[in-house]
Enzyme design. Structure first.
Site, mmCIF file in Angstrom:
data_model
loop_
_atom_site.group_PDB
_atom_site.id
_atom_site.type_symbol
_atom_site.label_atom_id
_atom_site.label_comp_id
_atom_site.label_asym_id
_atom_site.label_seq_id
_atom_site.Cartn_x
_atom_site.Cartn_y
_atom_site.Cartn_z
ATOM 1 N N LYS A 22 12.154 -3.378 3.526
ATOM 2 C CA LYS A 22 10.841 -3.090 3.035
ATOM 3 C C LYS A 22 10.462 -3.056 1.791
ATOM 4 C CE LYS A 22 8.256 0.489 3.357
ATOM 5 N NZ LYS A 22 7.414 1.026 2.057
ATOM 6 N N ASN A 23 11.255 -2.116 1.104
ATOM 7 C CA ASN A 23 10.997 -1.983 -0.436
ATOM 8 C C ASN A 23 11.595 -2.942 -1.279
ATOM 9 O OD1 ASN A 23 9.800 0.416 0.506
ATOM 10 N ND2 ASN A 23 11.331 1.854 -0.100
ATOM 11 N N CYS A 116 -2.962 7.610 0.185
ATOM 12 C CA CYS A 116 -1.612 8.182 -0.122
ATOM 13 C C CYS A 116 -1.419 9.397 0.759
ATOM 14 C CB CYS A 116 -1.649 9.072 -1.459
ATOM 15 S SG CYS A 116 -0.172 9.494 -2.070
ATOM 16 N N ARG A 121 0.262 10.661 -5.765
ATOM 17 C CA ARG A 121 1.129 9.862 -6.233
ATOM 18 C C ARG A 121 0.672 8.678 -7.415
ATOM 19 N NH1 ARG A 121 4.015 6.794 -0.890
ATOM 20 N NH2 ARG A 121 5.877 6.468 -2.315
ATOM 21 N N ASP A 306 13.289 9.079 1.738
ATOM 22 C CA ASP A 306 12.788 8.276 2.663
ATOM 23 C C ASP A 306 13.528 8.622 3.899
ATOM 24 O OD1 ASP A 306 10.888 7.109 1.343
ATOM 25 O OD2 ASP A 306 11.676 5.066 1.106
ATOM 26 N N ARG A 398 4.169 0.122 9.880
ATOM 27 C CA ARG A 398 4.161 -0.350 8.308
ATOM 28 C C ARG A 398 5.674 -0.775 7.800
ATOM 29 N NH1 ARG A 398 2.571 3.844 4.497
ATOM 30 N NH2 ARG A 398 3.712 2.722 3.250
HETATM 31 C C1 UD1 Z 1 9.370 3.891 -3.632
HETATM 32 C C2 UD1 Z 1 9.521 3.607 -2.370
HETATM 33 C C3 UD1 Z 1 9.470 4.660 -1.501
HETATM 34 C C4 UD1 Z 1 10.327 5.739 -1.841
HETATM 35 C C5 UD1 Z 1 10.248 6.008 -3.248
HETATM 36 C C6 UD1 Z 1 11.336 7.007 -4.038
HETATM 37 C C7 UD1 Z 1 8.677 1.161 -2.267
HETATM 38 C C8 UD1 Z 1 7.501 0.336 -2.016
HETATM 39 N N1 UD1 Z 1 8.315 2.580 -1.919
HETATM 40 O O1 UD1 Z 1 7.929 4.442 -3.879
HETATM 41 O O2 UD1 Z 1 9.776 4.188 -0.152
HETATM 42 O O3 UD1 Z 1 10.044 6.977 -1.172
HETATM 43 O O4 UD1 Z 1 10.169 5.038 -4.151
HETATM 44 O O5 UD1 Z 1 12.656 6.724 -3.668
HETATM 45 O O6 UD1 Z 1 9.446 0.791 -2.975
HETATM 46 N N2 UD1 Z 1 5.638 9.055 -10.175
HETATM 47 C C9 UD1 Z 1 4.629 9.707 -11.216
HETATM 48 N N3 UD1 Z 1 4.055 8.807 -11.827
HETATM 49 C C10 UD1 Z 1 4.481 7.506 -11.569
HETATM 50 C C11 UD1 Z 1 5.048 7.097 -10.709
HETATM 51 C C12 UD1 Z 1 5.919 8.022 -9.908
HETATM 52 O O7 UD1 Z 1 4.735 10.937 -11.409
HETATM 53 O O8 UD1 Z 1 3.529 6.863 -12.622
HETATM 54 C C13 UD1 Z 1 6.231 10.211 -9.269
HETATM 55 C C14 UD1 Z 1 5.765 10.158 -7.820
HETATM 56 O O9 UD1 Z 1 4.533 10.850 -7.640
HETATM 57 C C15 UD1 Z 1 6.837 10.654 -7.063
HETATM 58 C C16 UD1 Z 1 7.924 10.291 -7.870
HETATM 59 O O10 UD1 Z 1 7.645 10.018 -9.052
HETATM 60 O O11 UD1 Z 1 6.561 11.975 -6.976
HETATM 61 C C17 UD1 Z 1 8.786 8.988 -7.333
HETATM 62 O O12 UD1 Z 1 7.894 8.107 -7.221
HETATM 63 P P1 UD1 Z 1 8.292 6.220 -7.163
HETATM 64 O O13 UD1 Z 1 9.792 6.354 -7.499
HETATM 65 O O14 UD1 Z 1 7.602 5.784 -8.188
HETATM 66 O O15 UD1 Z 1 8.103 6.025 -5.917
HETATM 67 P P2 UD1 Z 1 7.366 4.621 -5.428
HETATM 68 O O16 UD1 Z 1 7.581 3.578 -6.311
HETATM 69 O O17 UD1 Z 1 5.975 4.957 -5.155
#
Ligand code: UD1
Length: 417
Positions: A22-23, A116, A121, A306, A398
């Site tokens: 998925k990711n 969320c 997030r 995950d 999902r």
């Molecule tokens: C992706 C994955 C999700 C997985 C996560 C962490 C997809 C579609 N989803 O989510 O399944 O659980 O990586 O491996 O690929 N953060 C900030 N600011 C930002 C962005 C992120 O503070 O601008 C924080 C988030 O709140 C969270 C952490 O960074 O606490 C990790 O987030 P991130 O790696 O961005 O996860 P996603 O890309 O949302």
């Protein structure tokens, strides 16, 4: 509302091919916008998050056709640069469309991504990086309005945290930007490498994907391509948990061993035997499972957040104490109260969950509140004594393609009603 009804305590056997990731699929679908041409994507899972991405592509004026697990996307006639709120809210990771739409149209308009379920997030890292690349972003009333009159320019971007989504958005914005973009402290997940492989086969110049520093030399344009999505390592580990808690032997086909380096030791510590041969994994679970002691979620190559929920169900029926430390997301213990309804002994204090393994779980009616939590409840129900009903299975759908079908083929007694 559909539910899953599971009659537990049955052993599983047989083999299953693990679905596509998925990711990986979600950012690659967004990336097709950069090609202005036809892309053929193999091994795309049939899950609702992928359907939500397809709805966004169609709204933007692109065409998308599915032939089983193959998607044919053509973005040549894309005619819009906005995504309405209802589409943004169907899938939180819709923010991945931001970088590509601006790269293609020099402007983009969308609301903040919705729904969320894992606590706050934020997307601050995405936005500050895109601002560095010359995009003027206005945030008002939950709407993002982005303009890059003179196109995107390369930048040196040092991420304060290796965010997966931010790394992907920057890569997507940078491949056709003027100059060389360097991302330091980039996310290193296999899905980042898959996205880079897709973009490279479209003509992008990217090096370092999968390492902490990614270098992207902007090119004028990309062309269409064919690409096969990597297997889903999270689904693989969920199936491993299903086998472990039911003391079963199963075979998983299409698994990439190197994507599971932090997962396999947890199962081995539990007493499972794991053997690999050319992308085929055999897992064999003992009668008595042992707790894994300490599991801390970390960015890749650390233990994935995950997998925390499904593996907590394994810990719940393993001998001894397992301590989980969730370092990635707040509110990622929503499955705990439901596991406790099934008889698990789990205490949560902030980011720490202490699981004291019990001999057996007992059936109950439980509700899934997020995607991986739903998977955890299925794992638990498979080993609980009696009939467990799981509501909230929209969350499961999902990310897991026909999970009840997959488990039925392995001999589980599970039905969607
Ligand atoms: C992706 C994955 C999700 C997985 C996560 C962490 C997809 C579609 N989803 O989510 O399944 O659980 O990586 O491996 O690929 N953060 C900030 N600011 C930002 C962005 C992120 O503070 O601008 C924080 C988030 O709140 C969270 C952490 O960074 O606490 C990790 O987030 P991130 O790696 O961005 O996860 P996603 O890309 O949302």
């Amino acid at each position: 509302m559909s539910k899953l009804v599971v009659n537990g305590s049955r052993r599983l056997s047989g083999e299953v091919k693990v679905q596509g990731s998925k990711n990986s699929t979600l950012p690659i679908l967004a990336a097709t916008i950069l090609c202005s041409d036809e892309c053929v994507l193999y091994n795309c899972p049939r899950i609702s998050d992928v359907e939500a991405s397809i709805r966004i592509l169609r709204y933007l004026g692109c065409t998308a056709h599915r032939y089983e697990n193959t998607l044919v996307i053509n973005t040549r006639d894309m005619s819009r640069y906005d995504i309405p709120q209802d589409l943004m809210h169907q899938m939180r990771s819709s923010i991945i469309f931001l970088g590509v739409i601006i790269a293609r149209c020099k402007r983009a308009k969308m609301s903040f991504p919705g729904g969320c379920e894992l606590g706050p997030r934020p997307i601050d890292l995405h936005l500050s990086a895109l601002r560095q690349m010359g995009i003027d972003i206005t945030e008002e009333h939950g709407e993002l309005e982005c303009v890059a009159e003179n196109g995107l320019k390369a930048a040196k971007i040092a991420l304060s945290f290796p965010s997966v989504g931010a790394t992907e958005n920057i890569m997507l914005a940078a491949v056709t930007a003027k100059g060389t973009t360097i991302i330091t402290n980039a996310a290193r997940e296999p899905e980042i490498v898959d996205l880079a492989d897709f973009l490279i086969s479209c003509g992008a110049h990217i090096s370092g994907a999968g390492e902490g520093t990614i270098i992207i030399d902007g090119v004028e344009k990309l062309k269409g391509t064919t690409h096969s999505i990597i297997p889903d390592r999270i689904v693989a580990s969920t199936l491993m948990s299903c086998a472990a808690v039911t003391h079963s032997d199963i075979t998983l086909k299409g698994v990439i061993q190197s994507h599971l380096t932090s997962t396999i030791p947890i199962f081995e510590q539990s007493g499972c035997e794991i053997n690999f041969d050319k992308g085929v994994m055999k897992i064999s679970s003992p009668y008595k499972l042992r707790g894994a002691k300490l599991i801390r979620t970390m960015p890749y190559p650390g233990f994935p957040t995950d997998e925390q929920a499904p593996i907590m169900s394994l810990a719940a029926v393993s001998d001894g104490i397992t301590v989980f430390v969730e370092n990635m997301f707040e509110s990622r213990y929503k499955h705990v109260s439901e596991l406790c309804r099934l008889g698990a002994n789990i205490k949560v204090e902030g980011k720490v969950a202490v699981v004291d393994g019990v001999k057996r779980l007992l059936s109950a009616n439980v509700t899934a509140l997020d995607l991986r939590g739903a998977a955890a409840l299925v794992v638990a129900a498979l080993c609980a004594q009696g009939r467990t009903e799981i509501s909230g299975i929209d969350f499961l759908e999902r990310g897991y393609e026909d999970f009840e079908g997959v488990l039925t083929n392995l001999g589980a007694d599970i039905k969607k009603v």
